[in-house]
Design a protein around this motif. Sequence first.
Motif, short mmCIF file in Angstrom:
data_model
loop_
_atom_site.label_atom_id
_atom_site.label_comp_id
_atom_site.label_asym_id
_atom_site.label_seq_id
_atom_site.Cartn_x
_atom_site.Cartn_y
_atom_site.Cartn_z
N THR A 59 -6.73 4.85 1.88
CA THR A 59 -7.69 5.60 1.08
C THR A 59 -7.10 6.94 0.65
N LEU A 60 -6.46 7.64 1.57
CA LEU A 60 -5.84 8.93 1.24
C LEU A 60 -4.80 8.76 0.14
N LEU A 61 -3.91 7.79 0.28
CA LEU A 61 -2.86 7.60 -0.72
C LEU A 61 -3.45 7.20 -2.08
N THR A 62 -4.46 6.35 -2.07
CA THR A 62 -5.09 5.93 -3.33
C THR A 62 -5.65 7.12 -4.09
N PHE A 63 -6.42 7.96 -3.41
CA PHE A 63 -7.03 9.09 -4.09
C PHE A 63 -6.01 10.18 -4.41
N THR A 64 -4.96 10.33 -3.60
CA THR A 64 -3.91 11.29 -3.93
C THR A 64 -3.22 10.88 -5.22
N PHE A 65 -2.88 9.60 -5.34
CA PHE A 65 -2.24 9.12 -6.57
C PHE A 65 -3.18 9.24 -7.77
N LEU A 66 -4.46 9.01 -7.56
CA LEU A 66 -5.43 9.18 -8.64
C LEU A 66 -5.45 10.62 -9.13
N LEU A 67 -5.53 11.56 -8.21
CA LEU A 67 -5.55 12.98 -8.58
C LEU A 67 -4.26 13.39 -9.28
N ALA A 69 -2.25 11.44 -10.96
CA ALA A 69 -2.20 10.80 -12.27
C ALA A 69 -3.06 11.55 -13.29
N THR A 70 -4.16 12.14 -12.82
CA THR A 70 -5.03 12.88 -13.73
C THR A 70 -4.62 14.34 -13.90
N HIS A 71 -3.67 14.78 -13.09
CA HIS A 71 -3.16 16.16 -13.19
C HIS A 71 -1.62 16.13 -13.17
N PRO A 72 -1.01 15.72 -14.28
CA PRO A 72 0.45 15.56 -14.30
C PRO A 72 1.21 16.86 -14.04
N GLU A 73 0.59 18.00 -14.31
CA GLU A 73 1.27 19.27 -14.03
C GLU A 73 1.48 19.45 -12.53
#
Length: 149
Positions: A59-67, A69-73
């Motif tokens: 769950t942690l890795l999924t949401f970390t990658f989501l964040l 991906a939505t914040h490329p900076e």
Amino acid sequence: MELGKATGGDSYGNDLLGLMLAANQGAMNGNARGLSMGLDELIDECKTFFFAGHETTATLLTFTFLLLATHPEWQERLREEVLEVCGNTQIPTADSLNNMKLVSMVIYETLRLYPPAVALFRGTDTDIKLGSKLIPAGTVIIVPIIAWH
């Protein structure tokens, strides 16, 4: 159980598994202090930690990658930090993570925004007293983790 025999029989290590193995050894030797754990309990606890650890990490890795991906900076800032700490050839390790402040910040923020568990549910097997309150056997206790933030 073989580890205890291999190390002289008096120590299973000071980690959680070692403590549970020692408690199991106490159950096998008739520990009267109530600190014993039967083999079935030990196996159940190991399964609980394995599956709980797997689920929360996923769950942690999924949401970390989501964040990220939505914040490329931020993704670029973390990439720069990893390269600064590890270089181009070294693979990041648990020890090198201690030197990655931005990575830690992103992980903690992800856990704050998307906690892997919003509540803990526990049931009582016997009547227990919690402070001045009597909690009868069979009561389900809900601890809302999300409310702690």
